[in-house]
Enzyme design. Structure first.
Site, PDB file in Angstrom:
ATOM      1  N   GLY A  20     -33.558  49.844  40.703  1.00 52.54           N
ATOM      2  CA  GLY A  20     -34.655  50.700  41.140  1.00 52.54           C
ATOM      3  C   GLY A  20     -35.237  51.420  39.948  1.00 52.54           C
ATOM      4  O   GLY A  20     -36.184  50.966  39.314  1.00 52.54           O
ATOM      5  N   ARG A  48     -52.674  83.160  64.234  1.00 52.39           N
ATOM      6  CA  ARG A  48     -51.438  83.431  64.967  1.00 52.39           C
ATOM      7  C   ARG A  48     -51.086  84.915  64.900  1.00 52.39           C
ATOM      8  O   ARG A  48     -51.012  85.493  63.813  1.00 52.39           O
ATOM      9  CB  ARG A  48     -50.300  82.607  64.348  1.00 52.39           C
ATOM     10  N   GLN A 100     -46.291  90.363  54.307  1.00 55.59           N
ATOM     11  CA  GLN A 100     -46.084  89.848  52.963  1.00 55.59           C
ATOM     12  C   GLN A 100     -45.251  88.568  52.950  1.00 55.59           C
ATOM     13  O   GLN A 100     -45.496  87.679  52.131  1.00 55.59           O
ATOM     14  CB  GLN A 100     -45.384  90.904  52.095  1.00 55.59           C
ATOM     15  N   GLY A 108     -41.493  77.054  65.192  1.00 55.73           N
ATOM     16  CA  GLY A 108     -41.166  75.942  66.083  1.00 55.73           C
ATOM     17  C   GLY A 108     -42.294  74.941  66.214  1.00 55.73           C
ATOM     18  O   GLY A 108     -42.063  73.727  66.341  1.00 55.73           O
ATOM     19  N   GLU A 140     -42.283  54.898  42.343  1.00 50.67           N
ATOM     20  CA  GLU A 140     -42.924  54.847  41.023  1.00 50.67           C
ATOM     21  C   GLU A 140     -42.266  55.822  40.033  1.00 50.67           C
ATOM     22  O   GLU A 140     -42.937  56.452  39.219  1.00 50.67           O
ATOM     23  CB  GLU A 140     -44.433  55.102  41.137  1.00 50.67           C
ATOM     24  N   GLY A 141     -40.953  55.910  40.129  1.00 48.64           N
ATOM     25  CA  GLY A 141     -40.192  56.768  39.223  1.00 48.64           C
ATOM     26  C   GLY A 141     -39.772  58.048  39.905  1.00 48.64           C
ATOM     27  O   GLY A 141     -40.617  58.865  40.283  1.00 48.64           O
ATOM     28  N   SER A 147     -38.072  61.830  40.538  1.00 53.16           N
ATOM     29  CA  SER A 147     -38.253  63.076  39.788  1.00 53.16           C
ATOM     30  C   SER A 147     -37.331  63.128  38.582  1.00 53.16           C
ATOM     31  O   SER A 147     -37.704  63.637  37.514  1.00 53.16           O
ATOM     32  CB  SER A 147     -37.989  64.283  40.698  1.00 53.16           C
TER      33      SER A 147
END
Length: 404
Positions: free
Chosen positions: A135, A288, A299, A361, A384-385, A387
């Protein structure tokens, strides 16, 4: 007076708005359906081709932008619409990038149009690198390509896995080893045309996310392709192998050349997912109400959204820088392409996770899109690689040392 500007030009703004309209009107309404169906959305791809969003002209116009930004802008908007449908459209570009990176001018002219077909006869392409035991370590590929001089054919044997459009593509580009002792430096890319005996689809994978994009194994059993299907040609391959055997550096590695070209583009898709989740969460937090006020007035929520916005914008800047550097032929001296893909992909995971938290939820149920965006985001830290590989590339670039 400085010429530096962060403003998009008129053509780029027009492109962005047009693709955004397509994403909003054609992708979002059907995204949940195709996620559930886990099938290739052929009707959607054909509609995109008729509208001009899928095809050779669209790709070439985006690539031709001298700033390098048009493709990144388009990919962000498409992934904002839906990452799975975006990959159903853009999976072909992996094979196209391989042909552009490794093929001769004649091969590009011959094969790239065949990767897309026409609006009335849509085609798709696939790029096959990964294998069950290879891989991240592309130097360990076991798929072999052996040259039969008597017929001027290459014989391919092996199994590829995790291949976007694998086994259903009209054009496959396969990376195989021609000199296993040389690792990645002994590899080459081959076109496998539609209808070639010896190529077949193995297992189709049922995935966590981007489920409208087909992912499967590709099996090659004594698959013979004409000598002309070796990307770059045999003369160039022989010259490269001769240099490598003499201990000199190879000028190009088949898989790596493609990945270098596509990593900022992968980051742009991750960015689109992150931006979608941020925008949705922001509007939700404004509407909401809990304890008599909008939850954004707390905050704990407001700071989450501030961090989400910061990471989204920072991702875009890294992606645009890498795309501009690639377009203007400036070398990635610090792994800038990998940086952009790494930061944007991890941003997508983080931002979509925070979006679920903000919705509570509601964020965890399928009636709302954020759980799908979170599932879609995770693959961007892997394909594609991974992390880890991106960090390795950056670390090697900034240190000048071969870090293992």
């Amino acid at each position: 007076m400085s010429d530096f500007s962060m403003d998009l030009n008129e053509d780029q703004v027009t492109l962005r708005d047009w693709v955004h309209g397509f994403a909003e009107q054609q992708m979002r309404p059907i995204a949940a359906e195709w996620d559930e169906r886990e099938e290739t959305p052929w009707a959607f791809i054909q509609e995109a081709a008729k509208l001009g969003v899928y095809g050779l002209d669209f790709m070439m116009n985006a690539v031709a932008d001298p700033t390098g930004l048009s493709m990144m802008i388009s990919l962000e908007e498409l992934a904002w619409g839906d990452a799975g449908l975006c990959m159903a459209l853009m999976g072909t570009s992996l094979g196209v990038a391989a042909i552009l990176s490794n093929g001769t001018r004649e091969q590009q002219i011959e094969w790239i149009p065949q990767c897309y077909g026409t609006p009335d006869d849509v085609k798709i392409a696939a790029f096959g690198v990964s294998e069950p035991d290879a891989g991240s370590d592309v130097s360990s590929l076991r798929t072999r390509a052996i040259y039969d001089e008597s017929t001027d054919e290459w014989i391919l044997n092996g199994t590829k896995t995790w291949i976007t459009n694998g086994g259903i593509a009209n054009v496959h580009v396969i990376v195989a080893s021609v000199d296993p002792k040389r690792g990645a430096r002994g590899q080459a890319s081959f076109i496998v045309p539609e209808g070639t005996p010896g190529i077949s689809m193995g297992q189709k994978f049922k995935k966590m996310g981007i489920r409208a994009s087909h992912t499967a194994e590709v099996i090659l059993e004594n698959c013979r392709v004409p000598g002309a299907c070796l990307l770059g040609g045999k003369e160039r391959l022989d010259e490269k192998l001769a240099r490598v055997r003499e201990g000199k550096k190879a000028t190009n590695q088949a898989a790596m050349a493609t990945f270098e070209a596509t990593r900022p583009a992968v980051g742009a898709q991750a960015l689109g997912i992150a931006r979608a989740a941020y925008e949705y969460s922001l509007e939700y937090a404004k509407e909401r109400k809990q304890f008599g006020r909008a939850i954004i007035e707390n905050q704990g929520i407001a700071f989450k959204l501030a961090n989400m916005k910061m990471r989204v914008d920072a991702s875009r800047l890294l992606i645009w820088r890498a795309a501009w550097m690639a377009a203007t032929h400036k070398p990635f001296t610090s792994g800038e392409g990998s940086m952009s893909k790494l930061f944007a992909s991890e941003t997508a995971v983080k931002v979509t996770e925070e979006a679920i938290q903000i919705l509570g939820g509601y964020g965890y149920v399928r009636e709302y899109p954020v759980e799908r965006w979170h599932r879609d985001s995770k693959i961007y830290t892997i394909f594609e690689g991974t992390s880890e590989i991106q960090r390795l590339i950056v670390a090697r670039a900034i240190s000048g040392m071969y870090i293992k």
